[in-house]
Write an enzyme that holds these catalytic residues in place. Structure first.
Site, PDB file in Angstrom:
ATOM      1  N   LEU A  81       5.354   4.202  11.160  1.00  0.00           N
ATOM      2  CA  LEU A  81       5.327   4.659   9.765  1.00  0.00           C
ATOM      3  C   LEU A  81       5.351   3.478   8.797  1.00  0.00           C
ATOM      4  O   LEU A  81       5.712   2.361   9.181  1.00  0.00           O
ATOM      5  CB  LEU A  81       6.534   5.581   9.532  1.00  0.00           C
ATOM      6  CG  LEU A  81       6.489   6.879  10.356  1.00  0.00           C
ATOM      7  CD1 LEU A  81       7.856   7.562  10.405  1.00  0.00           C
ATOM      8  CD2 LEU A  81       5.441   7.826   9.781  1.00  0.00           C
ATOM      9  N   PRO A  82       5.004   3.735   7.526  1.00  0.00           N
ATOM     10  CA  PRO A  82       4.853   2.615   6.581  1.00  0.00           C
ATOM     11  C   PRO A  82       6.108   1.787   6.327  1.00  0.00           C
ATOM     12  O   PRO A  82       6.016   0.576   6.187  1.00  0.00           O
ATOM     13  CB  PRO A  82       4.389   3.297   5.292  1.00  0.00           C
ATOM     14  CG  PRO A  82       3.766   4.575   5.731  1.00  0.00           C
ATOM     15  CD  PRO A  82       4.515   4.997   6.953  1.00  0.00           C
ATOM     16  N   THR A 112       7.177  -1.669  11.138  1.00  0.00           N
ATOM     17  CA  THR A 112       7.859  -2.905  10.726  1.00  0.00           C
ATOM     18  C   THR A 112       8.827  -2.535   9.614  1.00  0.00           C
ATOM     19  O   THR A 112       8.399  -2.070   8.546  1.00  0.00           O
ATOM     20  CB  THR A 112       6.834  -3.939  10.199  1.00  0.00           C
ATOM     21  OG1 THR A 112       5.821  -4.113  11.189  1.00  0.00           O
ATOM     22  CG2 THR A 112       7.513  -5.259   9.905  1.00  0.00           C
ATOM     23  N   LYS A 187       9.272  -9.964  14.649  1.00  0.00           N
ATOM     24  CA  LYS A 187       8.071  -9.468  13.957  1.00  0.00           C
ATOM     25  C   LYS A 187       7.939 -10.102  12.560  1.00  0.00           C
ATOM     26  O   LYS A 187       6.854 -10.515  12.146  1.00  0.00           O
ATOM     27  CB  LYS A 187       8.156  -7.931  13.862  1.00  0.00           C
ATOM     28  CG  LYS A 187       7.120  -7.279  12.989  1.00  0.00           C
ATOM     29  CD  LYS A 187       5.724  -7.413  13.529  1.00  0.00           C
ATOM     30  CE  LYS A 187       4.718  -6.798  12.571  1.00  0.00           C
ATOM     31  NZ  LYS A 187       3.332  -7.097  12.931  1.00  0.00           N
ATOM     32  N   LYS A 262       5.017  -5.811   1.826  1.00  0.00           N
ATOM     33  CA  LYS A 262       6.316  -5.265   2.267  1.00  0.00           C
ATOM     34  C   LYS A 262       6.961  -6.197   3.294  1.00  0.00           C
ATOM     35  O   LYS A 262       8.146  -6.526   3.200  1.00  0.00           O
ATOM     36  CB  LYS A 262       6.098  -3.885   2.903  1.00  0.00           C
ATOM     37  CG  LYS A 262       7.327  -3.333   3.621  1.00  0.00           C
ATOM     38  CD  LYS A 262       6.977  -2.327   4.707  1.00  0.00           C
ATOM     39  CE  LYS A 262       6.227  -2.939   5.861  1.00  0.00           C
ATOM     40  NZ  LYS A 262       6.008  -2.067   7.004  1.00  0.00           N
TER      41      LYS A 262
HETATM   42  P1  NAD Z   1      -0.904   3.527   7.726  1.00  0.00           P
HETATM   43  O1  NAD Z   1      -0.484   3.650   6.315  1.00  0.00           O
HETATM   44  O2  NAD Z   1      -2.335   3.421   8.082  1.00  0.00           O
HETATM   45  O3  NAD Z   1      -0.314   4.756   8.576  1.00  0.00           O
HETATM   46  C1  NAD Z   1       0.915   5.350   8.345  1.00  0.00           C
HETATM   47  C2  NAD Z   1       0.803   6.821   8.722  1.00  0.00           C
HETATM   48  O4  NAD Z   1       2.081   7.414   8.526  1.00  0.00           O
HETATM   49  C3  NAD Z   1      -0.198   7.596   7.851  1.00  0.00           C
HETATM   50  O5  NAD Z   1      -1.074   8.363   8.664  1.00  0.00           O
HETATM   51  C4  NAD Z   1       0.690   8.494   7.005  1.00  0.00           C
HETATM   52  O6  NAD Z   1       0.078   9.725   6.668  1.00  0.00           O
HETATM   53  C5  NAD Z   1       1.869   8.690   7.939  1.00  0.00           C
HETATM   54  N1  NAD Z   1       3.088   9.096   7.260  1.00  0.00           N
HETATM   55  C6  NAD Z   1       3.591   8.634   6.083  1.00  0.00           C
HETATM   56  N2  NAD Z   1       4.743   9.250   5.797  1.00  0.00           N
HETATM   57  C7  NAD Z   1       4.975  10.115   6.824  1.00  0.00           C
HETATM   58  C8  NAD Z   1       6.022  11.024   7.121  1.00  0.00           C
HETATM   59  N3  NAD Z   1       7.054  11.200   6.295  1.00  0.00           N
HETATM   60  N4  NAD Z   1       5.938  11.762   8.258  1.00  0.00           N
HETATM   61  C9  NAD Z   1       4.882  11.604   9.096  1.00  0.00           C
HETATM   62  N5  NAD Z   1       3.861  10.766   8.875  1.00  0.00           N
HETATM   63  C10 NAD Z   1       3.921  10.027   7.745  1.00  0.00           C
HETATM   64  O7  NAD Z   1      -0.072   2.288   8.305  1.00  0.00           O
HETATM   65  P2  NAD Z   1      -0.410   1.400   9.587  1.00  0.00           P
HETATM   66  O8  NAD Z   1      -1.335   0.309   9.186  1.00  0.00           O
HETATM   67  O9  NAD Z   1      -0.741   2.288  10.733  1.00  0.00           O
HETATM   68  O10 NAD Z   1       1.034   0.729   9.816  1.00  0.00           O
HETATM   69  C11 NAD Z   1       2.120   1.478  10.323  1.00  0.00           C
HETATM   70  C12 NAD Z   1       3.284   0.509  10.559  1.00  0.00           C
HETATM   71  O11 NAD Z   1       2.871  -0.511  11.466  1.00  0.00           O
HETATM   72  C13 NAD Z   1       3.748  -0.222   9.293  1.00  0.00           C
HETATM   73  O12 NAD Z   1       5.145  -0.349   9.334  1.00  0.00           O
HETATM   74  C14 NAD Z   1       3.043  -1.575   9.385  1.00  0.00           C
HETATM   75  O13 NAD Z   1       3.752  -2.570   8.695  1.00  0.00           O
HETATM   76  C15 NAD Z   1       3.027  -1.790  10.878  1.00  0.00           C
HETATM   77  N6  NAD Z   1       1.920  -2.619  11.389  1.00  0.00           N
HETATM   78  C16 NAD Z   1       0.645  -2.469  10.917  1.00  0.00           C
HETATM   79  C17 NAD Z   1      -0.383  -3.263  11.439  1.00  0.00           C
HETATM   80  C18 NAD Z   1      -1.808  -3.129  10.962  1.00  0.00           C
HETATM   81  O14 NAD Z   1      -2.606  -4.031  11.271  1.00  0.00           O
HETATM   82  N7  NAD Z   1      -2.169  -2.076  10.234  1.00  0.00           N
HETATM   83  C19 NAD Z   1      -0.105  -4.181  12.443  1.00  0.00           C
HETATM   84  C20 NAD Z   1       1.200  -4.286  12.939  1.00  0.00           C
HETATM   85  C21 NAD Z   1       2.206  -3.490  12.395  1.00  0.00           C
END
Ligand code: NAD
Length: 312
Positions: A81-82, A112, A187, A262
């Site tokens: 999640l975000p 993260t 991380k 973030k």
């Molecule tokens: P994203 O915003 O694409 O996905 C997040 C998902 O969570 C979305 O589908 C959203 O609808 C869902 N969501 C939000 N609130 C919710 C809730 N209350 N209940 C259920 N679902 C909910 O983000 P992402 O890029 O997939 O990143 C997710 C996590 O991974 C973050 O913490 C980010 O920092 C970390 N991360 C991302 C990357 C990357 O390259 N994108 C790499 C490593 C780590």
């Protein structure tokens, strides 16, 4: 039946499974790709996302109406999640994970978030009869797609061992870092470098292109020279230099500017508490925040290149 007997039965059931019951909450850029790998490698996965299209973006899963429903009877409950506030809400909220999670099940947060927030989640888990690991990932959407992520795990060794076979269906490296929250520390250290090297790569390539260099040639040189990094050789920020990366798709998808900003805020808080100066981290944070103020929040973080070009 006594609690300890229930626990023993539960553990035995878990150990003898071939496919575990996995719940996965948050099917965004990362989560959807991670779930795809779990399903293709034989896991039974129940999913939930607040955005219905996100939940239905992966074939072969059971779509649930709440985190509570997804967590019911699952051996492993993942969140991707975000941020930490959303993870906590998803755990404790109305129809949250905690309402459905089984005794002794493992809750694994791969988002993260702040190390202290992970510790808080670990405490909640302990007080309520289930187990917790922080297991953030590195590798970006390309690593998530290819199933080559690196997992950084904080918590009990035996819990990390138990979930390792499932993690290895989504990644190729699993590091046990220490107690709860230490996965997040690793991380944040990694992403501090990532945030800075992406800006450096964008600055360099923008300068080269403005001075008349071909970006593909310049990238080829950098990639066998001392300026090479993941940002230059795997996730190049210049449109058209590499296929299948966000820069070649109008910076759509990938790792959002809001997410790297973030991570830098979390790194700055952690560094303050440890008395570690972050001069470049602080400047990088402010640059990404400037991008957010200029409407780039949802673009991939390689969009720093476009911003420096000065076209918008
Ligand atoms: P994203 O915003 O694409 O996905 C997040 C998902 O969570 C979305 O589908 C959203 O609808 C869902 N969501 C939000 N609130 C919710 C809730 N209350 N209940 C259920 N679902 C909910 O983000 P992402 O890029 O997939 O990143 C997710 C996590 O991974 C973050 O913490 C980010 O920092 C970390 N991360 C991302 C990357 C990357 O390259 N994108 C790499 C490593 C780590």
């Amino acid at each position: 039946m006594s609690f300890s007997h229930t626990t023993r039965v539960f553990v035995r059931t878990f150990q003898h499974r071939n496919a575990s019951n996995v719940a996965f909450i948050g099917l965004g850029q990362m989560g959807a790709r991670m779930v795809k790998n779990l399903v293709s490698k034989g896991e039974k996965v129940k999913v939930f996302d607040v955005v219905p299209q996100a939940a239905s973006s992966v074939q072969g899963v059971t779509i649930c109406n709440s985190p509570e429903e997804a967590a019911k009877d699952a051996c492993f409950v993942f969140t991707m999640l975000p941020n930490g506030h959303i993870v906590k809400d998803t755990l404790l909220g109305d129809k949250g994970i905690m309402k459905g999670i089984s005794n002794n099940a493992l809750f694994i947060d791969s988002s993260t978030i702040e190390p202290q927030q992970s510790q808080e989640l670990g405490k909640i888990a302990k007080e309520n009869g289930f187990r917790f690991l922080d297991a953030p990932v590195s590798g970006g959407v390309t690593g998530a797609e290819a199933g080559t992520l690196t997992f950084m795990v904080g918590g009990e060794d035996k819990d990390a061992e138990e979930v390792k076979p499932v993690l290895l269906k989504m990644g190729k490296n699993v590091f046990k870092c220490g107690g709860t929250g230490t996965g997040q520390i690793a991380k944040l250290c990694n992403n501090l470098i990532l945030a800075i090297t992406m800006i450096g790569t964008c600055e360099s390539l923008n300068m080269g292109v403005k001075l008349g260099m071909d970006p593909k040639l310049l990238t080829s040189i950098i990639n066998v020279s001392t300026g090479r990094s993941w940002s230059s050789d795997t996730y190049n920020p210049v449109p058209g230099v590499m296929p299948n990366v966000p820069s070649s798709n109008q910076y759509k998808g990938g790792f959002g500017v809001s997410l790297i900003a973030k991570d830098l805020a979390l790194a700055e808080n952690a560094a303050l508490s440890a008395g570690a100066p972050l001069p470049l981290g602080a400047i990088s944070h402010q640059l990404y925040r400037t991008l957010i103020a200029n409407g780039y929040s949802d673009k991939d973080f390689a969009v720093v290149y476009e911003f420096l070009q000065g076209k918008k």
